[in-house]
Design a protein around this motif. Sequence first.
Motif, PDB file in Angstrom:
ATOM      1  N   UNK A 219       0.811  -1.213   0.000  1.00 30.15           N
ATOM      2  CA  UNK A 219       0.000   0.000   0.000  1.00 30.15           C
ATOM      3  C   UNK A 219       0.843   1.262   0.000  1.00 30.15           C
ATOM      4  N   UNK A 220       0.415   2.257  -0.783  1.00 33.00           N
ATOM      5  CA  UNK A 220       1.008   3.594  -0.736  1.00 33.00           C
ATOM      6  C   UNK A 220      -0.064   4.678  -0.553  1.00 33.00           C
ATOM      7  N   UNK A 247     -11.120  -0.745  -7.683  1.00 32.94           N
ATOM      8  CA  UNK A 247      -9.886  -1.535  -7.722  1.00 32.94           C
ATOM      9  C   UNK A 247      -9.009  -1.238  -6.509  1.00 32.94           C
ATOM     10  N   UNK A 248      -9.606  -1.312  -5.321  1.00 35.70           N
ATOM     11  CA  UNK A 248      -8.863  -1.096  -4.078  1.00 35.70           C
ATOM     12  C   UNK A 248      -9.224  -2.190  -3.094  1.00 35.70           C
ATOM     13  N   UNK A 262     -12.898   1.543   5.094  1.00 35.28           N
ATOM     14  CA  UNK A 262     -11.438   1.673   4.960  1.00 35.28           C
ATOM     15  C   UNK A 262     -11.028   1.200   3.574  1.00 35.28           C
ATOM     16  N   UNK A 263     -10.052   1.918   2.998  1.00 35.90           N
ATOM     17  CA  UNK A 263      -9.567   1.608   1.656  1.00 35.90           C
ATOM     18  C   UNK A 263      -8.056   1.695   1.619  1.00 35.90           C
ATOM     19  N   UNK A 264      -7.431   0.898   0.764  1.00 33.56           N
ATOM     20  CA  UNK A 264      -5.999   1.050   0.535  1.00 33.56           C
ATOM     21  C   UNK A 264      -5.642   0.447  -0.821  1.00 33.56           C
ATOM     22  N   UNK A 269      -4.007   7.092  -6.520  1.00 28.56           N
ATOM     23  CA  UNK A 269      -5.038   7.614  -7.416  1.00 28.56           C
ATOM     24  C   UNK A 269      -6.280   6.728  -7.400  1.00 28.56           C
ATOM     25  N   UNK A 270      -6.082   5.416  -7.221  1.00 29.04           N
ATOM     26  CA  UNK A 270      -7.219   4.511  -7.132  1.00 29.04           C
ATOM     27  C   UNK A 270      -8.011   4.752  -5.852  1.00 29.04           C
ATOM     28  N   UNK A 271      -7.304   5.064  -4.781  1.00 26.83           N
ATOM     29  CA  UNK A 271      -7.976   5.369  -3.520  1.00 26.83           C
ATOM     30  C   UNK A 271      -8.805   6.639  -3.664  1.00 26.83           C
TER      31      UNK A 271
END
Length: 291
Positions: A219-220, A247-248, A262-264, A269-271
């Motif tokens: 993850x970034x 796509x996360x 929660x997302x990662x 950019x996808x987040x």
Amino acid sequence: MISAVPLPSDADCFGKSASANNLAALEQLRVQAFLRLSVHQQEGCTRLLDLAEGGGYRIKFPSVAPNQAMDAVIVNTGGGLLGADSFTMRVDVGAGAALMVTTQSAEKVYRTIQEASRVTIELSLQNAATLHWMPQECILFDGAALKRQIHATMAQDSTLLIAESMTFGRLAMGEIMGAGLFKDRWRIKRGENLVFADDFSLDGAIATKLDHPAIGGGTRGMATLLLLAPDAEARLEPIREIIRQDAVESGASAWNGMLLVRMMAADPALVRTAMIRTLTQIRGLPAPRSW
């Protein structure tokens, strides 16, 4: 007379001793910024009640049609946070008022040589008030250190949406987030009761830790969306349907009048895209114009 202050080189940061002269010079450059914003309801519309600004932060108010929630856009004229800078913001939303707070751009946290930057957010909502706190992403540069706290107190029938996202490193420049620090603390009270408490901490070689399968799996970018509202739990399945299409890596839960998402992803950019889709579903409104 114009004077220049020599800043330390990258070699001085994190694990290397900076000279006493450089540290003394940076002490004089520290910023202690603050914003205080208070709104109330008047004749069916949300109106500004009080505003205080200091330390390079400003708030702008885009024009809106009557009877809509007020939009407030935070502008950091300094361009970012340096080590030991502090920023405190207090937002008070009066009974029946509705406010959305965002930022003009992403907040940048630069490399530090000594102390962490500190951000403290204090939110207060009275009866039937609505507050959407949704700044653009915070970008931690290599060597950055940030300690952030978010505290909120709200009435039982008020609505609070908090959306925060982090980007670790300037990926477009090929930067890898090496040594750094990020500590995040959220505390939400509904009435007299603490209903949400969350602590997150990364220290040391951040990119290496985020690469670990048990932590981030490469993850970034990551985001947390928290909704506290009378109908929050009823929104769970529509939100799960939305995030399944993105796509996360993501998950959503709802309990006790709250909805947490929660997302990662390896690509921030996808987040951001997933956040916009989810916020649009929750708010029934498009993303702020500044986004």
